[in-house]
Design an enzyme around this catalytic site. Structure first.
Site, short mmCIF file in Angstrom:
data_model
loop_
_atom_site.label_atom_id
_atom_site.label_comp_id
_atom_site.label_asym_id
_atom_site.label_seq_id
_atom_site.Cartn_x
_atom_site.Cartn_y
_atom_site.Cartn_z
N ASP A 216 0.84 -1.19 0.00
CA ASP A 216 0.00 0.00 0.00
C ASP A 216 0.88 1.26 0.00
O ASP A 216 1.78 1.39 0.85
CB ASP A 216 -0.86 -0.04 1.28
CG ASP A 216 -1.92 1.04 1.33
OD1 ASP A 216 -2.89 0.95 0.54
OD2 ASP A 216 -1.77 1.96 2.15
N GLU B 235 1.56 -0.52 -5.04
CA GLU B 235 0.34 0.27 -5.25
C GLU B 235 0.73 1.76 -5.20
O GLU B 235 0.46 2.44 -4.22
CB GLU B 235 -0.71 -0.06 -4.19
CG GLU B 235 -2.06 0.58 -4.49
CD GLU B 235 -2.52 1.65 -3.48
OE1 GLU B 235 -3.64 2.13 -3.65
OE2 GLU B 235 -1.77 1.99 -2.55
#
Lengths: 700, 700
Positions: free
Chosen positions: A419, A448
């Site tokens: 993330d 990401e």
């Protein structure tokens, strides 16, 4: 802990390995820096990142173009060989390079590494005395110049070629060719023809006489397992699976890792092979976010799984409502049994209740008033999150994160979805990635990072195996066409793309407004436009209602439990399409590769056509494989037009004198089984409600 | 041997130096290869050739753009500094880099090395805690968030900045700024304004607080003397100067180095500063070429000076008809006295009569019949020339060529025009260039390689100081505009351009057909489009008659003596124009630089407009210098139209609300003295017979 081994894994057990920040084995081999220019110069070698500072990306089983600018003085001919080296430095394969940009001296050959590891490659340029002689002798004998001399010199050079280490039959063939040049019973032209027969030329193409051999530096190539390139991801919030409203309390009740495991057969049946779990850790209560990202959580609001950490534990713990490590192991085992691997979210931030906050306050930023700094984007603050400050104790944080990741690897996680990696220092990631590459090369890290190009490229360069991409925001025919070429031919050295039509954070206007047809066509484009694609659960149900004013789902699953009625997937949703796409992806190696894409012109600005073609020598089946995709990008209107096929790009020789009506190829639609007999410019008509796209196998 | 020292020279006497094929001093410094990614990443540094394998090109006194992609994690601000290092590794200068491609993280700064030598540079990225604090504090104090805390944190960071090694006055300014943040008699906003005054910001811009300093590798930069970049060349065949027809014999009589020396004042008066001599060596008689490149020379035909070598000597000898080394020294001295340097042709090939042929037959190619190979391009043969075979005895040939070049350097030659370098091995040239760079860094080598881009670029990369270019064949507005940008911004790392409108080998159709206007406009374009330009003698007389079917002069001076009547230069030719161009080039440093070019749109497809602008801080005079060139490319027709000036490119702030009629700048034409008052889109009208181009100085 009980589960089977991950597929394609070379796992090493446990955490026994010492902390090795820069394992020597992970470093690329040193190049011959500052070498003098070679006798036959080789420059601008590709694929190379920063002259070998980091290895270029390659995948076991995927053919890779190796190219260089190679040229020489004067008129004599040169040759160049691309050479692929195994991790132990031995030659795996080599190929003669061909001119792909006449006038620009750009040569290329494709080679295929066949196993993961730290491979390397080089380009060898050389003088081609046989080729030079053939060229000169043909011209001069035709012109009657130096005839005897050219024949005599041919005998010399062919004899030299014969004297290389060769099979006896090859040597005999070359010596016979040399001899025929001296056969005065034959006319000179006839002697040339016989001495340079197809057999002789083909032998010399395979094993040429190479003078003045001039190697380039040797450049590093990190070859990863196929899953780093090719996979079908399905994202879930495990707590939503099996969630239900308690009829007594009226409260939603969380699902668990056990209920999530029960949903796995449905996901596997749709053809996905990676199930990706959003964070499974305990969630903080301090400043917990409520539904729709509101500041004050109501009682019963479960909080965002990205607000990680509570007295029950941090990144190495499991939220008690989800279950235990035994439940996690059961989930992993169940997935494996269904042919799926498990990906886990890595969100390196802490809720104010994370154990790190009290155990290691020095890992966060302490403000002038002694408080710990919240995450913020001034003047906004995110009071449910403390970001780590990696500069305060790099060793301590690195060691802790390494242990966290190792915990999940030990419990069978083989892929991490990271993330927001672009909000943490790159030297931290480089260390993580280098370390895990050395100890667990099977583990895949997906970045990401929806951010600017330099950051995305460099995250890939330093070792992220896969990257989320701008695909999500590429909507028009021109945007999509350009982007397919960019990821396949421009950024492929640095990044492997993952195409996601939506995520739990992103619902673009196109997806909000285009109904089921938009979800269908974006699924087709993602599943065929990139070897890795993924969907966020609910996609099959065409969940497309945004939170007003935002480009994300209303009632975002990040902040609440979301019970879904998957019995509607098949009848009201697009589950059948998703299943067919994944079936086609499994059946067609052409859809499992990145660099084999080509665009085809169409007469409609709403119809995009592209193909993926794999020649037999690059195909794992040994057979040519070609898929042509024709998609109507307009989710509201029937569109029709002609597709002007680039036949060379799909390995089809254009029939000489073929008219527009002449049959050229037979194609079968993988989505509905229809078969079409096509000429070079077939007519297509695509109605969103019936058939939003063709995914066509070429039958020939 | 008697002559003055060459200008800007650091000559070392004689040949005493041992043969040092790879002088250590000529090697670029080793980079920090395979360094981990920095805390603040720096990638894609420029100007860099093959990651530092060969040094990028720079010139003493010329500003150089140093750029890199620099980015970081999260929201905090970064800074980057370009650092220029002297040959001894000490810091010469540095500059804060600015974003030149917003969104792409591309930063740039310009620095100027001020002396020849093996310089280097690096980029230093860093975290900018003061900038981050100013940004956050301004936003948050305005929003009333964390007001006291932001003021307190400002005091901390400004105190940290003060504690760097600084002049006491600077430290006091920063400490006072820190103190004012705590002054509760002032409103918070007022405290911010005072603490971040222009003085404070400017001080921190000059000498910032740099956290997490992350240097790139250090890259090599070869800084050459200005003549490598800027010069005005005039090419002569010395035997043609003073040649005349003997009235008794009817034969032409050769000119000499003495008659050539008598022509030097005329050349100097035209403003040229390099006189380039075609080969001066003895010419072979075997298979000597006759007039107009015919195979059989007639008695009295002098032969091509490129057919080098006779019993009278080879490359280190002077043709007896031209004179002696004393005459050569006299020529050099005379040129020097007139402010000119001497360039000599280096054509590494031999006539069959060259002493090398008997002394070193192994330096040539021996064919299967024992004969020595002529030069050829099958089926054509050039029987007056034996090419050297560098592979047969690389050491012997290298040593001989080195001695030949040293001989001419010892006799005052400071520039070599290398004939067809692309027909000899690049590793040979690399050795020559590295060797002479170490021992005679003042000697400039010009590559006459009219060939494909890879070869031309790499010849520059391995050390040729200058390159002939495709300018000669760029005729249209679009071609010329693109090419001006290409040589200035794309190939400048590898190559310095020399623009020649014609050579003794090249007379393009444009020059054949366009009359005096074509010669005039191409002279303007060459003299202002590149810092180095050159003409071949006869240009001032508009000699434009081609040999039928060929793109070269009829009665080519390569094969015969050519007496010219230079009394016609001024009246019938374009000598006055050439003189004015060279005067303008001397007066305007902007015309002596490569990278400072910009195009300006015009409303005519036959009118090209471009400028060269030098800001005051890049100008040797300390004053801004700007020249605008507007040229009519049509040699037959008057053309007119508007020039839409890119005012930013010439350092002029656009007046707010300026209408098209508003006066913006005053310009003076260097060619005819006319002065114009211009708005932002001036009207121009150019009549070939009167005024083919404007060369305009901006007076402001």
């Amino acid at each position: 802990m009980s589960h089977t081994q991950p597929p394609e894994s070379t796992r090493t057990p446990g955490r026994a390995a010492p902390l090795t920040p820069w394992p020597a084995s992970a470093r690329p081999p040193a190049p011959a820096a500052f070498a003098p220019v070679g006798r036959i110069p080789v420059v601008e070698v590709a694929p190379v990142i920063e002259d070998g500072r980091w290895p270029a990306k390659a995948t076991a089983g995927e053919a890779l173009p190796i190219s260089a600018t190679v040229f020489r003085e004067g008129h004599d001919l040169l040759g160049a060989t691309a050479v692929l080296l195994r991790p132990d430095g031995s030659v795996h394969s080599s190929a003669r390079m061909v001119d792909v940009a006449p006038g620009l001296d750009r040569l290329e050959a494709w080679l295929t590494p066949d196993a993961p590891g730290d491979w390397s490659f080089r380009v060898e340029a050389w003088s081609d005395p046989v080729g030079t002689w053939i060229h000169d002798a043909e011209v001069k004998i035709e012109a009657g110049v130096d005839v005897d001399l050219m024949l005599a010199e041919g005998a010399v050079v062919l004899t030299r070629a014969a004297e290389l280490e060769r099979p006896a039959a090859d040597r005999d063939l070359l010596l016979a060719a040399a001899a025929v040049l001296a056969d005065e019973t034959l006319a000179p032209g006839e002697r040339m023809v016989r001495a340079t027969s197809e057999d002789v030329r083909s032998l010399l193409e395979r094993a040429p006489l190479r003078d003045a051999l001039s190697p380039s530096a040797t450049y590093p190539l990190q070859v990863d397992r196929l899953k780093a390139l090719y996979g079908s991801w399905y994202e879930i919030f495990p707590r939503s699976t099996g969630a239900y409203r308690d009829p007594v309390t009226g409260q939603m009740v969380s699902g668990t890792l056990r209920t999530a495991a029960e949903d796995l057969p449905r996901i596997a049946d749709l053809g996905f092979d990676v199930v990706y779990l959003t964070p499974v850790h305990p969630i903080g209560t301090t400043n917990r976010k409520g539904r729709n990202n509101t500041l004050g959580a109501e009682p019963g609001d479960p909080g965002s799984p990205y607000g990680i950490g509570s007295p029950e534990g941090g990144h190495d713990a499991i939220h008690p409502e989800l279950g235990t490590f035994d439940d996690f192991d059961h989930f992993v085992d169940r997935a494996r049994g269904l042919g799926m691997e498990v990906a886990l979210d890595v969100a390196l931030q802490a809720s104010p209740d994370h154990p790190w906050v009290t155990e290691h306050p020095e890992w966060f930023t302490t403000r002038a008033d002694g408080s710990i700094a919240f995450a913020e984007n001034p003047p906004k603050k995110y009071q449910d999150i403390y970001p780590l400050n990696f500069d305060n104790d790099p060793e301590g944080i690195y060691s802790a994160v390494r242990d966290v990741l190792q915990t999940w690897v030990d419990h069978g996680v083989t892929l991490f979805r990271v993330d927001n990696p672009h909000t943490k220092p790159l030297d931290f990631w480089h260390r993580v990635l280098t370390d895990f590459h050395a100890r667990h090369p099977e583990v895949v890290f997906l970045a990401e990072a929806f951010t600017r190009p330099a950051m995305m490229r460099t995250l890939g360069a330093i070792g992220f195996h896969q990257s989320y991409t701008y695909f999500t925001w590429r909507n028009t025919k021109e945007e999509l066409g350009d982007y397919l070429l960019e990821v396949a031919h421009e950024t492929d050295t640095h990044m492997r793309p993952a195409f996601w039509p939506t995520t739990h954070d992103i619902l673009t206007p196109y997806m909000q407004q285009g109904g089921a047809a938009a979800f269908a066509v974006r699924a087709v484009l993602a599943a065929t436009g990139s070897p890795t694609w993924g969907i966020y659960s609910g996609y099959e149900l065409v969940e497309n209602v945004p939170r007003p004013g935002a480009e994300e789902q209303v009632d975002n699953e990040k902040y609440e439990l979301k019970a879904r009625d998957h019995s509607q997937d098949e009848v009201r949703g697009i589950a059948p399409l998703l299943r067919k796409l994944n079936v086609a992806r499994r059946a067609h190696p052409a859809l499992q590769r990145l660099r084999n894409v080509a665009l085809h012109a169409t007469t409609s600005d709403q119809i995009l056509a592209f193909s993926r073609h794999l020649p037999a020598d690059q195909s794992p089946t040994g057979h040519e494989d070609t898929v042509i995709v024709v998609a109507n990008l307009d989710p509201f209107t029937t569109r029709d037009g002609l597709v002007h096929l680039d036949l060379a790009a799909i390995g089809i020789d254009v029939p000489t004198g073929a008219g527009p009506e002449q049959h050229v190829l037979t194609v079968r639609d993988e989505l509905d089984g229809a078969v079409y007999e096509w000429g070079a410019s077939p007519y297509v008509r695509l109605t969103p409600s019936e058939r939003t796209a063709h995914v066509l196998t070429v039958l020939r």
